[in-house]
Write a protein that holds these residues in place. Structure first.
Motif, PDB file in Angstrom:
ATOM      1  N   ASP A   1      53.030  44.573  42.825  1.00 31.54           N
ATOM      2  CA  ASP A   1      52.579  44.814  41.460  1.00 31.54           C
ATOM      3  C   ASP A   1      51.245  44.104  41.240  1.00 31.54           C
ATOM      4  N   GLY A   2      50.289  44.829  40.674  1.00 32.45           N
ATOM      5  CA  GLY A   2      48.976  44.257  40.406  1.00 32.45           C
ATOM      6  C   GLY A   2      47.995  44.425  41.551  1.00 32.45           C
ATOM      7  N   ARG A   3      48.495  44.756  42.729  1.00 33.27           N
ATOM      8  CA  ARG A   3      47.619  45.007  43.874  1.00 33.27           C
ATOM      9  C   ARG A   3      47.607  46.496  44.220  1.00 33.27           C
ATOM     10  N   ASP A   4      48.801  47.073  44.453  1.00 31.09           N
ATOM     11  CA  ASP A   4      48.909  48.454  44.915  1.00 31.09           C
ATOM     12  C   ASP A   4      49.194  49.436  43.775  1.00 31.09           C
ATOM     13  N   LEU A   5      49.760  48.934  42.693  1.00 31.70           N
ATOM     14  CA  LEU A   5      50.131  49.722  41.534  1.00 31.70           C
ATOM     15  C   LEU A   5      50.428  48.760  40.401  1.00 31.70           C
ATOM     16  N   LEU A   6      50.735  49.298  39.224  1.00 29.47           N
ATOM     17  CA  LEU A   6      51.149  48.461  38.103  1.00 29.47           C
ATOM     18  C   LEU A   6      52.564  48.858  37.724  1.00 29.47           C
ATOM     19  N   LEU A   7      53.434  47.855  37.542  1.00 30.59           N
ATOM     20  CA  LEU A   7      54.837  48.104  37.225  1.00 30.59           C
ATOM     21  C   LEU A   7      55.159  47.701  35.799  1.00 30.59           C
ATOM     22  N   GLY A   8      55.898  48.554  35.130  1.00 33.11           N
ATOM     23  CA  GLY A   8      56.401  48.278  33.795  1.00 33.11           C
ATOM     24  C   GLY A   8      57.764  48.918  33.641  1.00 33.11           C
ATOM     25  N   ASP A   9      58.688  48.242  33.009  1.00 35.88           N
ATOM     26  CA  ASP A   9      60.064  48.743  32.970  1.00 35.88           C
ATOM     27  C   ASP A   9      60.550  49.189  31.602  1.00 35.88           C
ATOM     28  N   SER A  10      59.629  49.392  30.679  1.00 34.67           N
ATOM     29  CA  SER A  10      59.987  49.969  29.383  1.00 34.67           C
ATOM     30  C   SER A  10      58.920  50.997  29.030  1.00 34.67           C
ATOM     31  N   PRO A  11      59.239  51.925  28.158  1.00 35.48           N
ATOM     32  CA  PRO A  11      58.202  52.881  27.743  1.00 35.48           C
ATOM     33  C   PRO A  11      56.982  52.173  27.147  1.00 35.48           C
ATOM     34  N   ASP A  12      57.197  51.112  26.363  1.00 37.91           N
ATOM     35  CA  ASP A  12      56.070  50.366  25.791  1.00 37.91           C
ATOM     36  C   ASP A  12      55.192  49.770  26.885  1.00 37.91           C
ATOM     37  N   ALA A  13      55.838  49.174  27.891  1.00 40.05           N
ATOM     38  CA  ALA A  13      55.079  48.565  28.988  1.00 40.05           C
ATOM     39  C   ALA A  13      54.306  49.626  29.763  1.00 40.05           C
ATOM     40  N   LEU A  14      54.932  50.765  30.039  1.00 44.90           N
ATOM     41  CA  LEU A  14      54.234  51.835  30.760  1.00 44.90           C
ATOM     42  C   LEU A  14      53.031  52.322  29.965  1.00 44.90           C
ATOM     43  N   ALA A  15      53.215  52.523  28.671  1.00 46.99           N
ATOM     44  CA  ALA A  15      52.108  52.971  27.823  1.00 46.99           C
ATOM     45  C   ALA A  15      50.963  51.968  27.877  1.00 46.99           C
ATOM     46  N   SER A  16      51.279  50.693  27.751  1.00 50.80           N
ATOM     47  CA  SER A  16      50.263  49.644  27.774  1.00 50.80           C
ATOM     48  C   SER A  16      49.511  49.631  29.108  1.00 50.80           C
ATOM     49  N   LEU A  17      50.235  49.785  30.204  1.00 50.97           N
ATOM     50  CA  LEU A  17      49.608  49.768  31.531  1.00 50.97           C
ATOM     51  C   LEU A  17      48.749  51.007  31.763  1.00 50.97           C
ATOM     52  N   VAL A  18      49.203  52.165  31.302  1.00 47.01           N
ATOM     53  CA  VAL A  18      48.390  53.384  31.423  1.00 47.01           C
ATOM     54  C   VAL A  18      47.083  53.198  30.663  1.00 47.01           C
ATOM     55  N   VAL A  19      47.160  52.689  29.442  1.00 50.82           N
ATOM     56  CA  VAL A  19      45.948  52.474  28.636  1.00 50.82           C
ATOM     57  C   VAL A  19      45.048  51.447  29.321  1.00 50.82           C
ATOM     58  N   ARG A  20      45.645  50.428  29.918  1.00 49.28           N
ATOM     59  CA  ARG A  20      44.855  49.426  30.639  1.00 49.28           C
ATOM     60  C   ARG A  20      44.050  50.066  31.770  1.00 49.28           C
ATOM     61  N   ILE A  21      44.676  50.953  32.519  1.00 47.75           N
ATOM     62  CA  ILE A  21      43.974  51.676  33.595  1.00 47.75           C
ATOM     63  C   ILE A  21      42.866  52.552  33.000  1.00 47.75           C
ATOM     64  N   LEU A  22      43.163  53.224  31.893  1.00 45.85           N
ATOM     65  CA  LEU A  22      42.169  54.103  31.270  1.00 45.85           C
ATOM     66  C   LEU A  22      40.965  53.316  30.761  1.00 45.85           C
ATOM     67  N   GLN A  23      41.187  52.081  30.341  1.00 48.29           N
ATOM     68  CA  GLN A  23      40.114  51.258  29.783  1.00 48.29           C
ATOM     69  C   GLN A  23      39.304  50.518  30.837  1.00 48.29           C
ATOM     70  N   ASP A  24      39.859  50.317  32.011  1.00 51.22           N
ATOM     71  CA  ASP A  24      39.242  49.432  33.005  1.00 51.22           C
ATOM     72  C   ASP A  24      38.974  50.185  34.308  1.00 51.22           C
ATOM     73  N   ASP A  25      37.769  50.721  34.439  1.00 51.91           N
ATOM     74  CA  ASP A  25      37.406  51.500  35.625  1.00 51.91           C
ATOM     75  C   ASP A  25      37.494  50.676  36.909  1.00 51.91           C
ATOM     76  N   GLU A  26      37.133  49.398  36.827  1.00 56.62           N
ATOM     77  CA  GLU A  26      37.180  48.540  38.010  1.00 56.62           C
ATOM     78  C   GLU A  26      38.623  48.342  38.468  1.00 56.62           C
TER      79      GLU A  26
END
Length: 187
Positions: free
Chosen positions: A118-143
């Motif tokens: 987690d944090g190296r190869d992919l991002l893990l979240g175990d609730s719908p809220d966490a998944l939403a937050s992580l998806v938005v994080r990827i969308l906001q951070d190109d690097e």
């Protein structure tokens, strides 16, 4: 396309159907709120009627059903999701996403059995809220998106490619043929 999410998996399988429906009813509204331009491509045979109704009501949701080649969809995607909360299986959808070099957001159960960090190869979240937050994080951070995508692809190439698997099997077979002590005792 910036803000393009992809899910690919058989939709007649309970864990996939349950996972994407939970994602669409609980995580998707949060993603849309934070990233209004987000779209999602859902690929998989036999989509449930409830999912088709969601797509009819929201023009940013595209349900494609079965497609013969998922690569163009992954090429256009910004982030892949694997929202699986139950079930077994081989997790090929995780390896497919990682192999495409698309950053992946998944649940722990969705990535179970794959040697990911987690944090190296992919991002893990175990609730719908966490998944939403992580998806938005990827969308906001190109690097972050580029790093996670590249690391995921490198992991698949080094541990899950046919060449890597064949080399591991050859080493196992060589160990079996020489016996545990390096002699030529056959089992």
């Amino acid at each position: 396309t910036p803000g393009r999410i992809i899910f690919a998996g058989r939709l007649d399988q309970h864990s996939n159907r349950h996972g994407i429906m939970r994602f669409m009813t609980r995580a998707w509204p949060l993603i849309r709120q934070s990233w209004p331009a987000a779209t999602i491509d859902i690929i998989g045979s036999n989509p449930p009627e409830e999912l088709l109704r969601i797509a009819t009501a929201d023009d940013r949701v595209r349900v494609h059903g079965y497609v013969s080649d998922i690569r163009p969809y992954f090429s256009a995607a910004t982030v892949a999701v694997c929202p699986i909360w139950d079930g077994g299986g081989t997790r090929l959808k995780v390896l497919d996403a990682l192999a495409q070099g698309v950053p992946l957001v998944a649940t722990s159960i969705g990535a179970e059995g794959i040697d990911v960090v987690d944090g190296r190869d992919l991002l893990l979240g175990d609730s719908p809220d966490a998944l939403a937050s992580l998806v938005v994080r990827i969308l906001q951070d190109d690097e972050l998106a580029a790093r996670i995508g590249a690391n995921g692809r490198q992991l698949v190439e080094s541990k899950y490619s046919w060449d890597s698997i064949a080399a591991n099997l050859a080493a196992i077979y060589a160990g079996i043929s020489t016996g545990p002590h390096g002699d030529d005792t056959h089992v």
